[in-house]
Design an enzyme around this catalytic site. Structure first.
Site, PDB file in Angstrom:
ATOM      1  N   CYS A 291       0.831  -1.205   0.000  1.00  0.00           N
ATOM      2  CA  CYS A 291       0.000   0.000   0.000  1.00  0.00           C
ATOM      3  C   CYS A 291       0.868   1.258   0.000  1.00  0.00           C
ATOM      4  O   CYS A 291       1.766   1.411   0.833  1.00  0.00           O
ATOM      5  CB  CYS A 291      -0.915   0.005   1.219  1.00  0.00           C
ATOM      6  SG  CYS A 291      -1.966   1.475   1.304  1.00  0.00           S
ATOM      7  N   ASN A 325       4.993   2.836 -11.881  1.00  0.00           N
ATOM      8  CA  ASN A 325       4.548   2.238 -13.142  1.00  0.00           C
ATOM      9  C   ASN A 325       3.047   2.002 -13.083  1.00  0.00           C
ATOM     10  O   ASN A 325       2.571   1.235 -12.241  1.00  0.00           O
ATOM     11  CB  ASN A 325       5.251   0.897 -13.387  1.00  0.00           C
ATOM     12  CG  ASN A 325       4.863   0.284 -14.721  1.00  0.00           C
ATOM     13  OD1 ASN A 325       5.370   0.688 -15.767  1.00  0.00           O
ATOM     14  ND2 ASN A 325       3.962  -0.677 -14.700  1.00  0.00           N
ATOM     15  N   GLU A 326       2.301   2.689 -13.929  1.00  0.00           N
ATOM     16  CA  GLU A 326       0.856   2.488 -14.040  1.00  0.00           C
ATOM     17  C   GLU A 326       0.167   2.432 -12.677  1.00  0.00           C
ATOM     18  O   GLU A 326      -0.360   1.395 -12.257  1.00  0.00           O
ATOM     19  CB  GLU A 326       0.547   1.206 -14.820  1.00  0.00           C
ATOM     20  CG  GLU A 326       0.998   1.247 -16.264  1.00  0.00           C
ATOM     21  CD  GLU A 326       0.657  -0.020 -17.030  1.00  0.00           C
ATOM     22  OE1 GLU A 326       0.566   0.037 -18.259  1.00  0.00           O
ATOM     23  OE2 GLU A 326       0.477  -1.081 -16.377  1.00  0.00           O
ATOM     24  N   CYS A 334      -7.697   0.087  -1.092  1.00  0.00           N
ATOM     25  CA  CYS A 334      -7.016  -0.726  -0.077  1.00  0.00           C
ATOM     26  C   CYS A 334      -7.675  -0.491   1.270  1.00  0.00           C
ATOM     27  O   CYS A 334      -8.139   0.614   1.573  1.00  0.00           O
ATOM     28  CB  CYS A 334      -5.534  -0.366  -0.027  1.00  0.00           C
ATOM     29  SG  CYS A 334      -4.607  -1.261   1.257  1.00  0.00           S
ATOM     30  N   CYS A 336      -6.118  -1.672   4.330  1.00  0.00           N
ATOM     31  CA  CYS A 336      -5.111  -2.056   5.326  1.00  0.00           C
ATOM     32  C   CYS A 336      -5.197  -1.125   6.542  1.00  0.00           C
ATOM     33  O   CYS A 336      -5.965  -0.157   6.568  1.00  0.00           O
ATOM     34  CB  CYS A 336      -3.723  -2.014   4.710  1.00  0.00           C
ATOM     35  SG  CYS A 336      -3.139  -0.333   4.355  1.00  0.00           S
ATOM     36  N   GLU A 477       4.282   2.990 -23.342  1.00  0.00           N
ATOM     37  CA  GLU A 477       4.098   1.563 -23.601  1.00  0.00           C
ATOM     38  C   GLU A 477       2.986   1.366 -24.623  1.00  0.00           C
ATOM     39  O   GLU A 477       1.897   1.927 -24.471  1.00  0.00           O
ATOM     40  CB  GLU A 477       3.697   0.795 -22.327  1.00  0.00           C
ATOM     41  CG  GLU A 477       4.780   0.578 -21.312  1.00  0.00           C
ATOM     42  CD  GLU A 477       4.293  -0.325 -20.179  1.00  0.00           C
ATOM     43  OE1 GLU A 477       3.370  -1.141 -20.411  1.00  0.00           O
ATOM     44  OE2 GLU A 477       4.808  -0.199 -19.055  1.00  0.00           O
ATOM     45  N   GLU A 526       3.700 -12.754 -18.279  1.00  0.00           N
ATOM     46  CA  GLU A 526       3.399 -12.074 -19.546  1.00  0.00           C
ATOM     47  C   GLU A 526       4.130 -12.722 -20.730  1.00  0.00           C
ATOM     48  O   GLU A 526       4.508 -12.044 -21.696  1.00  0.00           O
ATOM     49  CB  GLU A 526       3.733 -10.583 -19.425  1.00  0.00           C
ATOM     50  CG  GLU A 526       2.800  -9.892 -18.437  1.00  0.00           C
ATOM     51  CD  GLU A 526       3.135  -8.420 -18.197  1.00  0.00           C
ATOM     52  OE1 GLU A 526       2.274  -7.569 -18.456  1.00  0.00           O
ATOM     53  OE2 GLU A 526       4.255  -8.140 -17.732  1.00  0.00           O
ATOM     54  N   GLN A 527       4.280 -14.021 -20.684  1.00  0.00           N
ATOM     55  CA  GLN A 527       4.997 -14.731 -21.744  1.00  0.00           C
ATOM     56  C   GLN A 527       4.259 -14.677 -23.079  1.00  0.00           C
ATOM     57  O   GLN A 527       4.874 -14.802 -24.145  1.00  0.00           O
ATOM     58  CB  GLN A 527       5.213 -16.185 -21.331  1.00  0.00           C
ATOM     59  CG  GLN A 527       6.072 -16.345 -20.080  1.00  0.00           C
ATOM     60  CD  GLN A 527       6.134 -17.787 -19.611  1.00  0.00           C
ATOM     61  OE1 GLN A 527       6.409 -18.703 -20.385  1.00  0.00           O
ATOM     62  NE2 GLN A 527       5.859 -18.006 -18.327  1.00  0.00           N
ATOM     63  N   HIS A 529       2.668 -12.136 -24.322  1.00  0.00           N
ATOM     64  CA  HIS A 529       2.607 -10.771 -24.840  1.00  0.00           C
ATOM     65  C   HIS A 529       3.514 -10.628 -26.062  1.00  0.00           C
ATOM     66  O   HIS A 529       4.620 -11.160 -26.100  1.00  0.00           O
ATOM     67  CB  HIS A 529       3.065  -9.799 -23.747  1.00  0.00           C
ATOM     68  CG  HIS A 529       2.631  -8.380 -23.939  1.00  0.00           C
ATOM     69  ND1 HIS A 529       3.109  -7.586 -24.952  1.00  0.00           N
ATOM     70  CD2 HIS A 529       1.755  -7.617 -23.240  1.00  0.00           C
ATOM     71  CE1 HIS A 529       2.566  -6.385 -24.854  1.00  0.00           C
ATOM     72  NE2 HIS A 529       1.731  -6.378 -23.831  1.00  0.00           N
TER      73      HIS A 529
END
Length: 534
Positions: A291, A325-326, A334, A336, A477, A526-527, A529
């Site tokens: 988090c 990243n993104e 969340c 928590c 990307e 992600e093989q 992709h």
């Protein structure tokens, strides 16, 4: 150009000539501008000789005072915008409390960012800068002194405060108003040298240079390479990698790897992991499993960011730094312990008194009325569905607090490097993109349109080129053929699709098109992709 700091106090004392000289020394020796600092009483700010296209920064050094923001600063914004003056807002100056170990946006900050949003104004985020400085600097106790007449509160020692702020403000001003245009064209792909052998990495760099790529994107996931054990950093790994890329004449967009905290982090701080609305705890082994509201996580990220910035300054082939990243790609809300503690405090800052919340949400319906902010539930499982006021507020809370986390990273980078800062956002995530990119230099995004939903590509172009009032924006990307992970298989593009996409992107004003990834992955999820090299 003339820049004016207009403030009604002297909590932050700056020497305009020092700031002007710092900008010339660090960034732009030929810059022709004048900086003035005006402290006023009453409405004497109206008597200033400020003209069209000058810059004013309002509110520098003010302490917590939301009514001042909503009244006087709002009036100043309206006045100067009518004169076609460029306006920026400063968040409040803050003290540090012995007994509070968490610092987040308060109602004053919310009012500043709200005013900025409504008028599309840049924000000099003093509050966030001080928070990130406090959390990331191990020397903080020796740099603080007690505040007179305020029990348990500390402030930055006067001996270092002016120098600290002048350095930060000079870099911020350069980025927002004086910087050169980042108009170079970037074409390339994301690479993951931490996954491959030195031989394959060398082969890939040779091949990228040969086929005309000029840019690589690296580092958004390799935290464990830079800090393999807690507080033991290996920045030589990054330095050696950047030197290799420079030898191959490749520009670099360098990531801050906060989405993938190493295993040592989740072992040492298991309470930092994301908890979903059903009470399930996200386990280590993917990404974004921690988090961003966890205080220890923020400290570790801010400390690592300073280390990365120090290395990045030595490499002129780094054209941008990408934070995280993104945001909110894999996780959204969340529940928590950090979020549980922060939620009622955030509500209090937003609504002021509990009656305002009850009235806004209409809690007389179904006996939902709340007696105080601590009693307000989070939108976890319920027999039917929650009040829309609660659902919307929690979505705002989520977007607002992730931007607080992002802003801390950004302020550290502003203070420590002149390299442009970006992020790869999206239309698909629960984010306030305007406030996020307000603090960034260049708008950036990812898009993976299916071949049969091609209209998503121009929709993204139109959105992200208008998120900021600059002419530069990056596609960080996109795929060469199709997206994919082990849970799905997507049809590839038809022949001729990719050249049209590239032409449309650059024609619409993109400054970068980067594919994900360069080399197809043999391991991980992600093989399936598509990639440049498979």
């Amino acid at each position: 150009m003339k820049l004016y700091f207009i403030q009604n106090n002297d909590n932050i004392v700056i020497n305009p000539s020092h700031i002007s000289n710092l900008i010339k020394q660090k960034f732009s020796p030929s810059s022709n501008f004048e900086i003035k600092s005006l402290t006023y009483k009453g409405d004497k700010w109206k008597q200033t000789d400020i003209n069209q296209d000058d810059v004013v920064i309002l509110g520098l050094g003010h302490l917590f005072n939301p009514e001042y923001v909503k009244g006087e600063i709002k009036a100043q914004v309206s006045y100067f915008l009518k004169k076609k003056v460029k306006v920026a807002l400063a968040t409040e100056y803050r003290y540090f409390n012995y007994y509070r170990n968490y610092f987040d946006k308060d109602s004053d900050g919310m009012a500043i960012h709200n005013l900025a949003w409504k008028n599309r104004l840049p924000v000099l985020d003093v509050y966030s800068f001080l928070n990130s400085w406090y959390l990331s600097d191990v020397r903080k106790q020796s740099d603080l002194e007690p505040v007179k007449y305020r029990d348990n509160e500390q402030q930055i020692k006067s001996g270092i405060k002016q120098q600290l702020f002048e350095n930060f403000i000079s870099t911020w001003l350069y980025r927002k108003f004086i910087k050169p245009n980042h108009s170079q064209y970037l074409y390339g792909a994301s690479i993951y040298p931490e996954v491959w052998s030195d031989e394959i990495n060398e082969e890939d760099m040779d091949h990228m240079e040969k086929i005309g790529f000029n840019t690589v994107r690296i580092g958004e996931f390799f935290w464990s390479k830079l800090e393999p054990e807690e507080n033991h950093y290996d920045m030589e790994y990054l330095r050696n990698l950047l030197e290799k890329l420079k030898r191959h004449h490749l520009k670099v967009i360098l990531g801050i790897p906060s989405p993938t905290p190493p295993r040592w982090f989740t072992l040492h701080y298991p309470e930092a992991r994301v908890v979903n609305k059903d009470g399930q705890v996200d386990e280590h082994g993917s990404r974004q499993h921690v988090c961003t509201n966890n205080l220890v996580f923020r400290k570790k990220v801010y400390q690592l960011t300073k280390k990365i910035a120090a290395v990045a300054n030595d490499f002129d082939n780094i054209v941008a730094i990408q934070i995280d990243n993104e945001f909110k790609c894999h996780v959204d809300q969340c529940f928590c312990e950090s979020c549980k503690k922060l939620w009622p405090r955030w509500l209090k800052e937003k609504y002021g008194i509990i009656e305002n919340l009850n009235k806004s949400w209409g809690t007389n319906l179904w006996s939902e009325r709340y007696p105080n902010f601590d009693s307000v539930v989070m939108p976890t499982k319920t027999p039917f569905t929650h009040n829309t006021g609660l659902e919307n507020a929690f979505a705002d809370f989520t977007a607002d607090t992730v931007n607080d986390f992002a802003s801390g990273i950004i302020q550290i980078l502003i203070d420590n490097t002149k390299i442009p800062i970006t992020h790869n956002s999206s239309m698909n995530f629960n984010l306030n993109n305007f406030e996020l990119f307000n603090q960034l230099d260049i708008a950036g995004y990812d898009t993976y349109p299916r071949f049969d939903q091609y209209w998503n590509f121009p929709i993204n172009l139109d959105l992200f080129r208008n998120v900021k009032d600059t002419s530069n924006f990056y596609l960080l990307e996109t795929c060469t053929s199709h997206v994919g992970y082990i849970g799905n298989y997507v049809p590839p593009y038809s022949k001729g699709y990719l050249p049209v996409e590239v032409f449309l992107g650059y024609a619409a004003g993109l400054n970068s098109i980067l594919y994900w990834p360069y080399r197809g992955q043999r391991v991980g999820v992600e093989q399936t992709h598509s990639a440049v090299v498979t």
